[in-house]
Every structure is written in structure tokens, then in C-alpha cells.
Write an enzyme that holds these catalytic residues in place. Sequence first.
Site, short mmCIF file in Angstrom:
data_model
loop_
_atom_site.label_atom_id
_atom_site.label_comp_id
_atom_site.label_asym_id
_atom_site.label_seq_id
_atom_site.Cartn_x
_atom_site.Cartn_y
_atom_site.Cartn_z
CG HIS A 118 -1.98 -0.83 1.37
ND1 HIS A 118 -1.88 -2.18 1.54
CD2 HIS A 118 -3.30 -0.55 1.34
CE1 HIS A 118 -3.09 -2.70 1.61
NE2 HIS A 118 -3.98 -1.74 1.49
CG ASN A 149 4.75 -3.75 2.75
OD1 ASN A 149 4.24 -2.68 3.03
ND2 ASN A 149 4.07 -4.89 2.64
CG ASP A 252 8.03 22.00 -6.87
OD1 ASP A 252 8.40 21.82 -5.69
OD2 ASP A 252 7.82 23.14 -7.34
CD GLN A 262 7.66 24.74 -2.80
OE1 GLN A 262 8.16 23.79 -3.38
NE2 GLN A 262 6.90 25.63 -3.42
MN MN Z 1 2.52 -1.71 3.61
MN MN Z 2 8.89 21.63 -3.50
#
Ligand code: MN
Ligand code: MN
Length: 272
Positions: A118, A149, A252, A262
Site C-alpha cells: 500500500h 514493506n 516538485d 519550500q
Molecule cells: Mn505496507
Molecule cells: Mn517543492
Amino acid sequence: MSMVRAALFAAICWCSYSISIFAQNDSLFLAEHLAMGNPNHASANLNTPQNYLLVKRQYVHSYNRLLGIPNWVAWHTDSSWLGALQRSNDFRADSTLPEHWYHVNEKSYRKSGYDRGHMCPSGDRTAGAEDNSATFYMTNMIPQAGNNNQGPWAALEIYCRDLVKAGKEIYIYCGGAGVQGFIDSGRVQVPMLTWKAVLVLDAGTNDLYRVTTSTRTIAVVMPNDNEKIHKSDDWRTFRVSVDSVESLTGYDLFNKLPVKIQTAIEQRVDSE
Ligand code: MN
Ligand code: MN
């Protein structure tokens, strides 16, 4: 108006009504999960099947038809998404993909040696049965090495949920990068690495406007290879800056934030 014309008129009204309801919902979901930005201008345009925007109530993702996996999955988690539900485990093809596209399905990863990993975790969507079930669409999965995972990747997921339980809300982007091989007769790419970028806020409203140069971000890059990562590895050892993830992926992230913010939050490597 004749009966026929009246019926037709009613049908047209109903139709545009339902379309506007769908569009309205989509924009609500986009406003929630992509509040911090759409990393590579994904759109629901059949001419860009390698960057196809899928919008769900539970998460938003850019699907790559050529790779059979998402480029990225984005979601917001606050305490309203967390409940007591168990995993629904109903792995299945995503019926919202364009009909004529190949649909990766619950059997596509069988005997590949990789987990159906997932991106938006089942554990982040435990307040409603439909919400939990939506995380089991195969368009929310990448082939993930078990040690990744079930090891540090899972530990970071738990860490993030614990932040939410402790009064935070978070915005997450994640996906795979690089090529290690293919499964499902070449229809699904196995990424070389997995990456994730998390933005952490105190629970509140108007989230986009509460991000400052000192807002916490957590980014990681992990090998997607059982030889190079171990279940017991500490997720913290895989921390990098958001800037590193941006160089790796070409996306980005958090691009709705002012550049000055940012710059500050993307160059730090989390050390909490
Ligand atoms: Mn997972
Ligand atoms: Mn960025």
C-alpha cells in the site's frame, strides 16, 4: 412542453446535476489531499496515460499506465480518518481506471516475491468501511520488498499515525523510483527505491496558511530490495531531505507553498 420534451429536459437536468455533484466532490477531495500541491501537474487526461490523475475521497494519485503503478499517492490524515476498523483485505482492480486500460488486479503480484505494498496505508483509513476498502485498489500499490514493506516502511507509517493520535495532522506523498524489473508479464514495474515525504502540522484549519519555515517535514528513501534492507532497520536511518526526494523523482513536492517556505522546509533532514 410536450411530455417527451419535459422528460428529456428533466433527464438533461438530472445529468448535469450529477456531473456537477461529481465535479464538486472531486474538487473537495483535491482540496484536501493536494492542499500542498500537485507534484507534477497530473491531470485526468487520456493523452497523458503516464501521469493520469485519479481522485478519490480517501486519497489522490497519479497513475502510470505504462508502469502499472502510481507515480505518487497523496493523502491527508487527521484524527477524523482514524477509527477502529480492521483491514478489509479486499485487494482488487480499480474500476475507476479508463475501461480499455489494463487493470492490475489482486492476482497480478502472485508468485512475484513482492508484497502488494500500500502507498496510502490501510491503517490511515480506519474510520469507515468504504474508506478502508478504497486503500485496497491495486492502483494504490507498488510491488514492495517484504523487508521494506513490513519493516521500516511500516514502522514509519505507524510513527505518522502516532503523530496524528498525539494531536497532529499530516500531508503525505509517496511512491517508487528507479527500475528493478517487471512482474505480471511485464505489465507492472518494480521500483528500485521507495520514497515518502511527510509534512506535520498541529491539528487545525486553513492548513496551507499555517505552514512556516520551521514546519517539520520527514522524508525517507528506502531500498526496495530484501538484500539491502532488513525488517529490523530503524526507519530513521533512511531519512533524507525533501529536496533529495525531489531530485530523485523530478517532482516538485509542496509546490503550493511560497518558495521561501519550500526552500526552508525541504532542505532540512529531520532529526527528531
Ligand atoms: Mn505496507
Ligand atoms: Mn517543492
